[in-house]
Design an enzyme around this catalytic site. Structure first.
Site, short mmCIF file in Angstrom:
data_model
loop_
_atom_site.label_atom_id
_atom_site.label_comp_id
_atom_site.label_asym_id
_atom_site.label_seq_id
_atom_site.Cartn_x
_atom_site.Cartn_y
_atom_site.Cartn_z
N LYS A 25 0.78 -1.23 -0.09
CA LYS A 25 0.05 0.11 0.05
C LYS A 25 0.96 1.23 0.07
CE LYS A 25 0.78 1.27 4.64
NZ LYS A 25 1.60 2.46 4.95
N ASP A 152 -2.79 -2.42 10.13
CA ASP A 152 -2.77 -2.22 8.48
C ASP A 152 -3.17 -3.64 7.70
OD1 ASP A 152 -1.51 0.35 8.34
OD2 ASP A 152 0.39 -0.57 8.24
#
Length: 318
Positions: A25, A152
């Site tokens: 990401k 995350d």
């Protein structure tokens, strides 16, 4: 495992493997609240999954094991200190089984690079075991398990583009109408997330590092699918701390823009730098120039958004 005579039916143990592909990401927007009493920081962030992926293969085995190859593999533990190992134990505990699987991770996401590679691998293990063992664990339960592993991990399941709040684990899907083109520059060494947070706290005690406005304009630019509109809105409140700890990042960010990128940003806690480009051909040109600029270890071209952790090879007998 298969019997030596090839007659797997006599084993009475399911065999096979599942491979899951999971993206890294980039944080297009990352606002960090002040340190709370429990030591955590409230985050508001726009996650964006990009086409730099790890491949995680899980097989049934006699005992839990973990092997890593690829980008930075020699820097990572292959025991209970690894989040992927913890994910296997958590999934097995959730369904009341022993975590008897072997995990092979082929890494492309940089280690300690601010792209949540460890979290991605943990999410991939959850998805792979759910498929391998034919558990049919609902998506909401997978998200709950992911959040227990780390802030995350839920986004690595989710993929695409999402607004994250809390510690980043509370997600809302963000409309992104276009494919965006990125150049990712890997630094020579990693940065520990905890060290970057500590440095941010220190900088805020002694001064006033930049604070971001609300994420609304970023969301509007994503909905419009316009890289020129998005570029000046990219922001990361952790960037000042990352650059303070690794001043070479400032040179890398400058070099990317000089090479023709619309904008550059430190991804998450760094030190990977992400450069937004106007097109695929522009990204290739920027990547080539950055490669020769002596400001980073490796350059990769990627696109986003891409899906989260997903099975690319279903359970197969071996």
């Amino acid at each position: 495992m298969s019997a030596s005579d090839g007659n797997t039916a006599e084993l009475w143990v399911p065999t096979g493997s599942v491979t899951v592909r999971v993206p890294g990401k980039v944080n297009l927007y990352l606002a960090v609240g002040d340190r709370r009493e429990d030591g955590y920081h409230e985050l508001t962030t726009v996650f964006h999954a990009v086409s730099l992926v790890d491949e995680v293969t899980v097989r049934n085995a006699d005992v839990l094991s973990l092997e890593l190859v690829g980008e930075g593999a020699d820097q990572l533990p292959t025991d209970e200190r690894n989040l992927a190992w913890q994910a296997a134990e958590l999934m097995a505990e959730h369904v009341g089984r022993a975590p008897d699987v072997s995990i092979m991770i082929d890494k492309s996401i940089p280690v300690a690079g601010g792209m949540a590679g460890g979290s991605a691998d943990a999410a991939a293990v959850l998805v792979a075991m759910n498929s391998l063992w034919e558990l049919n664990v609902p998506r909401r339960d997978l998200r709950m398990l992911a959040a227990r592993l780390g802030s995350d991990v839920p986004f690595a399941l989710h993929g695409g583009t999402a607004l994250g709040t809390g510690r980043g684990e509370e997600l809302a899907t963000v409309l992104s109408r276009n494919t965006f083109h990125w150049v990712l520059a890997f630094a020579d060494s990693g940065l520990l997330t905890s060290a970057v947070y500590n440095e941010l706290d220190r900088l805020r005690e002694v001064g006033d590092p930049p604070r971001l406005g609300e994420p609304g304009p970023v969301l509007a630019a994503l909905a419009a699918g316009d890289p020129d509109q998005l570029a000046p809105l990219l922001g990361n409140e952790m960037q000042a701390a990352a650059v303070s700890l690794d001043p070479a990042l400032a040179r890398a960010l400058r070099a990317g823009v000089e090479a023709g990128a619309l904008a550059g940003i430190v991804s998450g806690s760094g030190p990977t730098c992400a450069f937004l480009c106007t097109s695929a051909s522009s990204a290739i040109d920027v990547g080539a120039q950055l490669s020769g600029a002596g400001v980073c270890r490796t350059v990769r071209v990627a696109t986003g958004p891409v899906p989260g952790a997903r099975v690319v090879s279903a359970p197969t007998e071996v």
